[in-house]
Write a protein that holds these residues in place. Structure first.
Motif, PDB file in Angstrom:
ATOM      1  N   GLU A  21       0.826  -1.216   0.102  1.00 51.59           N
ATOM      2  CA  GLU A  21      -0.019   0.076  -0.025  1.00 51.59           C
ATOM      3  C   GLU A  21       0.774   1.553  -0.037  1.00 51.59           C
ATOM      4  OE1 GLU A  21      -1.212   2.782   0.742  1.00 51.59           O
ATOM      5  OE2 GLU A  21      -3.142   2.775   1.601  1.00 51.59           O
ATOM      6  N   ALA A  23       0.343   4.533  -1.004  1.00 52.67           N
ATOM      7  CA  ALA A  23      -0.471   5.868  -1.566  1.00 52.67           C
ATOM      8  C   ALA A  23       0.358   6.798  -1.558  1.00 52.67           C
ATOM      9  CB  ALA A  23      -1.761   5.814  -0.546  1.00 52.67           C
ATOM     10  N   TRP A  24       1.393   7.136  -0.389  1.00 55.22           N
ATOM     11  CA  TRP A  24       1.979   8.276  -0.337  1.00 55.22           C
ATOM     12  C   TRP A  24       3.627   8.138  -0.777  1.00 55.22           C
ATOM     13  CZ3 TRP A  24       0.043  12.756   1.181  1.00 55.22           C
ATOM     14  CH2 TRP A  24      -1.166  12.561   1.849  1.00 55.22           C
ATOM     15  N   SER A  49      -1.113   6.572  -5.093  1.00 52.98           N
ATOM     16  CA  SER A  49      -1.926   7.562  -5.590  1.00 52.98           C
ATOM     17  C   SER A  49      -0.958   8.488  -6.478  1.00 52.98           C
ATOM     18  CB  SER A  49      -2.362   8.509  -4.563  1.00 52.98           C
ATOM     19  OG  SER A  49      -3.153   7.660  -3.594  1.00 52.98           O
ATOM     20  N   HIS A  51      -1.963  11.665  -7.027  1.00 58.42           N
ATOM     21  CA  HIS A  51      -2.387  12.688  -6.712  1.00 58.42           C
ATOM     22  C   HIS A  51      -2.135  13.375  -5.408  1.00 58.42           C
ATOM     23  CE1 HIS A  51      -5.661  11.575  -4.122  1.00 58.42           C
ATOM     24  NE2 HIS A  51      -5.590  10.307  -4.617  1.00 58.42           N
ATOM     25  N   LYS A  52      -1.230  12.335  -4.659  1.00 57.45           N
ATOM     26  CA  LYS A  52      -0.800  12.902  -3.409  1.00 57.45           C
ATOM     27  C   LYS A  52       0.659  13.652  -3.515  1.00 57.45           C
ATOM     28  CE  LYS A  52      -3.577  10.033  -0.386  1.00 57.45           C
ATOM     29  NZ  LYS A  52      -4.440   9.321  -1.067  1.00 57.45           N
ATOM     30  N   ALA A  61      -4.714   7.312  -9.805  1.00 52.94           N
ATOM     31  CA  ALA A  61      -4.137   6.390  -9.108  1.00 52.94           C
ATOM     32  C   ALA A  61      -3.400   5.213 -10.096  1.00 52.94           C
ATOM     33  CB  ALA A  61      -4.734   5.577  -8.090  1.00 52.94           C
ATOM     34  N   GLU A 169      -2.807  19.219   4.679  1.00 48.94           N
ATOM     35  CA  GLU A 169      -3.646  17.692   4.466  1.00 48.94           C
ATOM     36  C   GLU A 169      -4.128  17.218   5.639  1.00 48.94           C
ATOM     37  OE1 GLU A 169      -4.262  15.599   2.236  1.00 48.94           O
ATOM     38  OE2 GLU A 169      -4.362  13.650   3.061  1.00 48.94           O
ATOM     39  N   TYR A 254     -11.660  12.352  11.379  1.00 47.47           N
ATOM     40  CA  TYR A 254     -10.905  12.495  10.155  1.00 47.47           C
ATOM     41  C   TYR A 254     -10.344  13.873  10.066  1.00 47.47           C
ATOM     42  CZ  TYR A 254      -9.405  11.117   5.632  1.00 47.47           C
ATOM     43  OH  TYR A 254      -8.806  10.831   4.324  1.00 47.47           O
TER      44      TYR A 254
HETATM   45  C1  LIG Z   1      -2.648   5.667   3.329  1.00 50.51           C
HETATM   46  C2  LIG Z   1      -3.642   5.776   2.578  1.00 50.51           C
HETATM   47  N1  LIG Z   1      -4.132   4.887   1.507  1.00 50.51           N
HETATM   48  C3  LIG Z   1      -5.139   5.053   0.645  1.00 50.51           C
HETATM   49  C4  LIG Z   1      -5.590   6.513   0.530  1.00 50.51           C
HETATM   50  C5  LIG Z   1      -6.585   6.519  -0.713  1.00 50.51           C
HETATM   51  O1  LIG Z   1      -5.858   6.996  -1.849  1.00 50.51           O
HETATM   52  P1  LIG Z   1      -6.606   7.437  -3.050  1.00 50.51           P
HETATM   53  O2  LIG Z   1      -7.199   8.831  -2.708  1.00 50.51           O
HETATM   54  O3  LIG Z   1      -5.860   7.828  -4.239  1.00 50.51           O
HETATM   55  O4  LIG Z   1      -7.885   6.612  -3.327  1.00 50.51           O
HETATM   56  C6  LIG Z   1      -5.204   7.296   1.276  1.00 50.51           C
HETATM   57  C7  LIG Z   1      -5.717   8.772   1.108  1.00 50.51           C
HETATM   58  O5  LIG Z   1      -5.534   9.555   1.859  1.00 50.51           O
HETATM   59  C8  LIG Z   1      -4.105   6.859   2.542  1.00 50.51           C
HETATM   60  O6  LIG Z   1      -3.985   8.194   3.044  1.00 50.51           O
END
Ligand SMILES: Cc1ncc(COP(=O)(O)O)c(C=O)c1O
Length: 300
Positions: A21, A23-24, A49, A51-52, A61, A169, A254
């Protein structure tokens, strides 16, 4: 469960694919100061992602995969089964542009970013009571500001930053985590740093100890599977009288978006108290059918 199993053992000895995973971590592996790219150190696949940490449009993504242990046609079929049949061309184009930017200029842009964030950390570290998380605890491009030593409340600081057109963020009472990426200029990052310093001074109060948010410490009691609870007959109750019942819904302050209650978990007095505290501190209560928390959905 896999905490003590190394990537090597998982993949080479047990023959299990490792999916990361990430994402970041879309930028990992593109600069020597950053951690390596997951696929170069044993991962079979990763989801990231665009877009992050990369400047693609929201929702952009990527799934990246190696094919020794993953069956690419099954991956493709699973992707098609869950993907929209009407993908937005503009998002796809932005992902490709972000990928190309990373390939052609990623190293130089990330070099600037690492230098800029190092300067921002040095400036923030001069503020009495303020702590900034340092690599290797965090990715060298991340700014994570720890507030309790200043007594300032992160929610108030976030509001100041929003008022100045600098939404970040994540903020909660104790932490600020702006996203800064290779698409931000040095001037913009240093202007944000300056705004944080001024806002901390504006909100300065009596220092308090760092106390982890409840979602990191509460031990949930799972009574039934999330699926069973989600589809079970349920009803709405006043929150206090829901204590001891089984939650039929997901409730997550959140940030950080980690659920305090999930379908199938027992609603405890501690869980409810922590949710009410978060709400009173101005944190958004996500996914709850009643975000005021006056009521909760419980399994019959
Ligand atoms: C750790 C983590 N995984 C997944 C996601 C979701 O990613 P996406 O917005 O590209 O669906 C996030 C979104 O903030 C995240 O912080």
């Amino acid at each position: 469960m896999f905490g003590r199993i190394t990537a090597d053992r998982l993949t080479k000895v047990l023959g299990k694919p490792l999916i990361v995973e990430a994402a970041w971590a879309a930028h990992f592996g593109f600069h020597p100061a950053l951690p390596p790219h997951p696929l170069t150190v044993g991962a079979d696949g990763m989801v990231t992602s665009a877009h992050k940490m990369l400047p693609a449009y929201s929702q952009g993504a990527l799934i990246l995969a190696r094919t020794e242990r993953l069956d690419v046609s099954r991956l493709e079929a699973a992707f098609e089964a869950t993907n929209t049949t009407s993908p937005a061309g503009s998002i796809l184009a932005s992902i490709d542009a972000a990928r190309a930017l990373l390939e052609t200029s990623g190293h130089d842009l990330l070099d600037d970013l690492v230098n800029t964030v190092t300067t921002a950390r040095e400036i923030l570290a001069t503020v009495p009571g303020l702590r900034v998380l340092e690599p290797p605890l965090v990715d060298p491009t991340r700014l994570v500001v720890v507030l309790p030593g200043t007594g300032a409340d992160g929610i108030g600081i976030e509001q100041d930053l929003i008022d100045q057109g600098m939404p970040i963020e994540m903020a909660d009472r104790d932490y600020l985590a702006p996203i800064v990426t290779m698409a931000d200029s040095r001037d913009d990052v240093l202007a944000l740093t300056d705004a944080i310093v001024r806002s901390v001074e504006r909100h300065r109060a009596r220092p308090r100890p760092v106390s982890p948010a409840a979602q990191w410490t509460l031990e949930p009691e799972s009574v039934m599977s999330p699926r069973e609870a989600y589809f079970a007959p349920h009803h709405r109750r006043p929150a206090q009288s829901a204590i001891g019942r089984i939650s039929a819904e997901l409730v997550a302050p959140y940030p950080p978006g980690i659920p305090v209650l999930a379908p199938g978990e027992r609603i405890t007095a501690d869980a409810l108290a922590s949710l009410l505290d978060a709400r009173a501190a101005g944190v958004r209560i996500a996914y709850a059918s009643d975000p005021s928390l006056a009521t909760l959905l419980v399994v019959e």
